[in-house]
Design a protein around this motif. Sequence first.
Motif, PDB file in Angstrom:
ATOM      1  N   PRO A  58      41.617  28.398  27.715  1.00  0.00           N
ATOM      2  CA  PRO A  58      41.720  29.846  27.909  1.00  0.00           C
ATOM      3  C   PRO A  58      41.780  30.213  29.402  1.00  0.00           C
ATOM      4  CG  PRO A  58      39.870  29.264  26.465  1.00  0.00           C
ATOM      5  CD  PRO A  58      40.328  28.012  27.130  1.00  0.00           C
ATOM      6  N   GLY A  59      41.865  31.504  29.650  1.00  0.00           N
ATOM      7  CA  GLY A  59      41.795  31.998  31.033  1.00  0.00           C
ATOM      8  C   GLY A  59      43.140  32.446  31.561  1.00  0.00           C
ATOM      9  N   HIS A  60      43.235  33.758  31.883  1.00  0.00           N
ATOM     10  CA  HIS A  60      44.531  34.274  32.347  1.00  0.00           C
ATOM     11  C   HIS A  60      44.347  35.244  33.517  1.00  0.00           C
ATOM     12  CE1 HIS A  60      43.067  36.916  29.108  1.00  0.00           C
ATOM     13  NE2 HIS A  60      43.507  37.881  29.898  1.00  0.00           N
ATOM     14  N   GLU A  61      43.282  35.038  34.275  1.00  0.00           N
ATOM     15  CA  GLU A  61      43.106  35.804  35.520  1.00  0.00           C
ATOM     16  C   GLU A  61      42.887  34.758  36.606  1.00  0.00           C
ATOM     17  OE1 GLU A  61      41.102  39.991  34.175  1.00  0.00           O
ATOM     18  OE2 GLU A  61      39.709  38.320  34.351  1.00  0.00           O
ATOM     19  N   ILE A  62      43.950  34.009  36.861  1.00  0.00           N
ATOM     20  CA  ILE A  62      43.828  32.797  37.684  1.00  0.00           C
ATOM     21  C   ILE A  62      44.190  33.089  39.135  1.00  0.00           C
ATOM     22  CG2 ILE A  62      44.636  30.417  37.990  1.00  0.00           C
ATOM     23  CD1 ILE A  62      45.566  30.496  35.038  1.00  0.00           C
ATOM     24  N   VAL A  63      43.304  32.682  40.029  1.00  0.00           N
ATOM     25  CA  VAL A  63      43.630  32.673  41.457  1.00  0.00           C
ATOM     26  C   VAL A  63      43.556  31.217  41.906  1.00  0.00           C
ATOM     27  CG1 VAL A  63      42.934  33.417  43.766  1.00  0.00           C
ATOM     28  CG2 VAL A  63      42.686  34.982  41.825  1.00  0.00           C
ATOM     29  N   GLY A  64      44.554  30.793  42.656  1.00  0.00           N
ATOM     30  CA  GLY A  64      44.540  29.408  43.113  1.00  0.00           C
ATOM     31  C   GLY A  64      45.586  29.167  44.169  1.00  0.00           C
ATOM     32  N   ARG A  65      45.660  27.909  44.591  1.00  0.00           N
ATOM     33  CA  ARG A  65      46.645  27.538  45.610  1.00  0.00           C
ATOM     34  C   ARG A  65      47.596  26.503  45.037  1.00  0.00           C
ATOM     35  NH1 ARG A  65      45.994  29.850  50.618  1.00  0.00           N
ATOM     36  NH2 ARG A  65      44.006  30.966  50.676  1.00  0.00           N
ATOM     37  N   ILE A  66      48.867  26.679  45.369  1.00  0.00           N
ATOM     38  CA  ILE A  66      49.900  25.777  44.861  1.00  0.00           C
ATOM     39  C   ILE A  66      49.688  24.383  45.472  1.00  0.00           C
ATOM     40  CG2 ILE A  66      52.384  25.335  44.787  1.00  0.00           C
ATOM     41  CD1 ILE A  66      52.809  28.363  44.988  1.00  0.00           C
ATOM     42  N   ASP A  67      49.568  23.376  44.608  1.00  0.00           N
ATOM     43  CA  ASP A  67      49.445  22.022  45.162  1.00  0.00           C
ATOM     44  C   ASP A  67      50.541  21.082  44.682  1.00  0.00           C
ATOM     45  OD1 ASP A  67      48.552  21.364  42.641  1.00  0.00           O
ATOM     46  OD2 ASP A  67      46.729  20.341  43.340  1.00  0.00           O
ATOM     47  N   LEU A 109      55.345  33.488  26.140  1.00  0.00           N
ATOM     48  CA  LEU A 109      54.178  32.604  26.180  1.00  0.00           C
ATOM     49  C   LEU A 109      53.097  33.336  26.960  1.00  0.00           C
ATOM     50  CD1 LEU A 109      55.753  29.102  26.962  1.00  0.00           C
ATOM     51  CD2 LEU A 109      54.784  29.896  24.776  1.00  0.00           C
ATOM     52  N   PHE A 110      51.884  33.253  26.459  1.00  0.00           N
ATOM     53  CA  PHE A 110      50.766  33.924  27.107  1.00  0.00           C
ATOM     54  C   PHE A 110      49.775  32.892  27.648  1.00  0.00           C
ATOM     55  CE2 PHE A 110      52.175  37.138  23.929  1.00  0.00           C
ATOM     56  CZ  PHE A 110      52.631  38.079  24.845  1.00  0.00           C
ATOM     57  N   THR A 111      49.434  33.074  28.906  1.00  0.00           N
ATOM     58  CA  THR A 111      48.507  32.169  29.574  1.00  0.00           C
ATOM     59  C   THR A 111      47.150  32.181  28.878  1.00  0.00           C
ATOM     60  OG1 THR A 111      49.635  32.793  31.611  1.00  0.00           O
ATOM     61  CG2 THR A 111      47.579  31.561  31.849  1.00  0.00           C
ATOM     62  N   GLY A 112      46.649  31.005  28.589  1.00  0.00           N
ATOM     63  CA  GLY A 112      45.324  30.898  27.979  1.00  0.00           C
ATOM     64  C   GLY A 112      45.315  31.206  26.493  1.00  0.00           C
ATOM     65  N   TYR A 113      46.501  31.350  25.891  1.00  0.00           N
ATOM     66  CA  TYR A 113      46.599  31.671  24.461  1.00  0.00           C
ATOM     67  C   TYR A 113      47.677  30.789  23.817  1.00  0.00           C
ATOM     68  CZ  TYR A 113      47.561  34.648  20.314  1.00  0.00           C
ATOM     69  OH  TYR A 113      47.779  35.149  19.048  1.00  0.00           O
ATOM     70  N   THR A 114      48.882  30.851  24.348  1.00  0.00           N
ATOM     71  CA  THR A 114      49.936  29.977  23.825  1.00  0.00           C
ATOM     72  C   THR A 114      50.455  29.015  24.896  1.00  0.00           C
ATOM     73  OG1 THR A 114      51.546  31.754  24.179  1.00  0.00           O
ATOM     74  CG2 THR A 114      50.625  31.546  21.973  1.00  0.00           C
ATOM     75  N   ARG A 115      49.923  29.119  26.106  1.00  0.00           N
ATOM     76  CA  ARG A 115      50.073  28.025  27.069  1.00  0.00           C
ATOM     77  C   ARG A 115      48.769  27.918  27.848  1.00  0.00           C
ATOM     78  NH1 ARG A 115      54.822  28.313  31.079  1.00  0.00           N
ATOM     79  NH2 ARG A 115      53.637  26.748  32.195  1.00  0.00           N
ATOM     80  N   ASP A 116      48.481  26.721  28.349  1.00  0.00           N
ATOM     81  CA  ASP A 116      47.163  26.488  28.941  1.00  0.00           C
ATOM     82  C   ASP A 116      46.898  27.401  30.121  1.00  0.00           C
ATOM     83  OD1 ASP A 116      45.991  24.649  27.252  1.00  0.00           O
ATOM     84  OD2 ASP A 116      46.942  22.924  28.237  1.00  0.00           O
ATOM     85  N   GLY A 117      45.635  27.839  30.218  1.00  0.00           N
ATOM     86  CA  GLY A 117      45.227  28.779  31.248  1.00  0.00           C
ATOM     87  C   GLY A 117      44.318  28.183  32.291  1.00  0.00           C
ATOM     88  N   GLY A 118      43.450  29.037  32.835  1.00  0.00           N
ATOM     89  CA  GLY A 118      42.760  28.715  34.070  1.00  0.00           C
ATOM     90  C   GLY A 118      41.281  28.391  33.993  1.00  0.00           C
ATOM     91  N   PHE A 119      40.737  28.192  32.784  1.00  0.00           N
ATOM     92  CA  PHE A 119      39.354  27.702  32.719  1.00  0.00           C
ATOM     93  C   PHE A 119      39.417  26.204  33.003  1.00  0.00           C
ATOM     94  CE2 PHE A 119      37.424  31.055  29.536  1.00  0.00           C
ATOM     95  CZ  PHE A 119      37.812  32.073  30.393  1.00  0.00           C
ATOM     96  N   ALA A 120      39.830  25.855  34.207  1.00  0.00           N
ATOM     97  CA  ALA A 120      40.185  24.475  34.538  1.00  0.00           C
ATOM     98  C   ALA A 120      40.206  24.312  36.047  1.00  0.00           C
ATOM     99  CB  ALA A 120      41.572  24.155  33.968  1.00  0.00           C
TER     100      ALA A 120
END
Length: 328
Positions: A58-67, A109-120
């Motif tokens: 889950p998780g669709h309010e993701i802040v991060g840096r492109i690696d 596709l929805f982040t954290g619902y039908t594609r993997d999200g940001g609890f990661a």
Amino acid sequence: MHAMVLTQPGSALAWSELPERVPGRGEIRVRVTACGVCRTDLHVVDGELPHPRLPIIPGHEIVGRIDAIGPGVDGLHLEQRVGIPWLGHTCGVCRYCIAGQENLCDRPLFTGYTRDGGFATAAIADARFAFPLGESGDDVALAPLLCAGLIGWRSLTIAGEGKRLGLYGFGAAAHIVAQVARWQQRAVFAFTRSGDLATQAFARRLGAAWAGDSDQAPPEPLDAAIIFAPVGDLVPLALKAVRKGGRVVCAGIHMSDIPGFPYQLLWEERQLVSVANLTRSDGVEFLRLAAKVGIVTQTTAYPLQQANLALADLRTGKFEGAAVLLPP
Ligand SMILES: [Zn+2]
Ligand SMILES: [Zn+2]
């Protein structure tokens, strides 16, 4: 990488080690630095939304840096800070996509619902749906803007320009919308669970002209109301609170059944509408505005491994504002 994974709705998320993922064509990989917890995550975990992809992160309010950047991605660079929202992909060819209503896409596709999200610790995203965030503001404070803020903004726009705005359910989205509405010189009327004096005080601190229980009548009729709480019983109450020609906006993805109510509550051109998802232009517009308004989000941070606790606290309304998960 590590993630909190849902294998079966109704069960707890499990801390799992997963193989490192490589971005495909048009995709980026983001090292997650913060991920907000949205009520929609709770609906996914509780099995209130049909057909999630399982297992799912889950998780669709993701802040991060492109690696890592896959082939065919333009305009983004390594180490750039980006936000990844709920809308994770659209088909680009259905009648809605073509009409500029990609929030209603037939094959999204929805982040954290039908594609993997940001609890990661890391997430893969379709690069076209990532928002560059710039360098001002900290990761935790920005995370809730990516859904609570965006959906809140879309709801506020759809509520129209009336000066007296009711907000039913004063959580993550409403605490952001209230700040925007105040900045737009509207009066905010905040409705909370019955007797929730702490949240009513929180709403007043954010500039609400009035705060009370959701079954109370506001001191004056509202021009519009937005319902953020997933409670169908609020619909007739909100219709009763708006003036002739007023509008009630249901902003959640899920709501308990709406009880029957007399036609008189809808009569006199009151309108009842829903808001679904977001478009990328909502995102660009809102993130620009958020900086201008100087929105201050109230957040409670949890270690990523404590996602289950964060969800439980959201369910019981234990914190004001928004919960944000921090990867180790
Ligand atoms: Zn489409
Ligand atoms: Zn959300």
